[in-house]
Design an enzyme around this catalytic site. Structure first.
Site, PDB file in Angstrom:
ATOM      1  N   GLU A  90       0.838  -1.205   0.000  1.00 51.50           N
ATOM      2  CA  GLU A  90       0.000   0.000   0.000  1.00 51.50           C
ATOM      3  C   GLU A  90       0.873   1.254   0.000  1.00 51.50           C
ATOM      4  O   GLU A  90       0.564   2.235  -0.669  1.00 51.50           O
ATOM      5  CB  GLU A  90      -0.904   0.027   1.235  1.00 51.50           C
ATOM      6  N   LYS A 104     -11.675   4.702   1.801  1.00 54.30           N
ATOM      7  CA  LYS A 104     -10.583   3.943   1.197  1.00 54.30           C
ATOM      8  C   LYS A 104     -11.218   2.879   0.298  1.00 54.30           C
ATOM      9  O   LYS A 104     -11.329   1.713   0.678  1.00 54.30           O
ATOM     10  CB  LYS A 104      -9.719   3.324   2.297  1.00 54.30           C
TER      11      LYS A 104
END
Length: 136
Positions: free
Chosen positions: A38, A115
């Site tokens: 990420e 997200k």
């Protein structure tokens, strides 16, 4: 954590025209997350903010200097989204709240961080964290 200020609370603070500025769907790419991939690859984050403040001065003057300039606010929020990575959405939302409350005219603020590409091994529409904070 204190609750949101009501319109009566804003009036009691001397505000004649308590109101709300809302910015929704602000999108920027950041490198936040717990996992290394990420932080390396990054992903999109979407932010919604609501500011509670007295809009009386701006409504009388018609001058952007008498209110929160939402363009400048958006730029500052994107700076946090694209800036130093954090692990958790909770921490990211807290940093965004700091930006929202930097203007002393803001009585309280609420921030939701979405997200949509979170690493979840199931089909989902969104993951979001919401924090709100009021001035003491």
């Amino acid at each position: 954590m204190p609750g949101r200020l009501t319109l009566d609370d804003l009036r009691a603070m001397g505000g004649e025209r308590p109101g709300r500025i809302t910015l929704t769907g602000l999108r920027a790419r950041g490198n936040h997350g717990v996992y290394d991939f990420e932080r390396e690859q990054g992903q999109d984050f979407v932010v919604d903010v609501t500011l509670d403040l007295d809009l009386g001065p701006a409504s009388r003057s018609d001058d952007v200097a008498d209110t929160v300039h939402y363009g400048e606010l958006a730029t500052a929020l994107v700076g946090v989204l694209t800036g130093e990575p954090v692990n958790l959405l909770e921490r990211l939302a807290d940093r965004l709240l700091d930006v929202c409350l930097a203007d002393e005219r803001v009585a309280s603020a609420e921030v939701t961080v979405h997200k949509p590409q979170a690493p979840i091994p199931h089909e989902f529409a969104d993951v979001a964290v919401t924090l709100r904070r009021s001035r003491p």
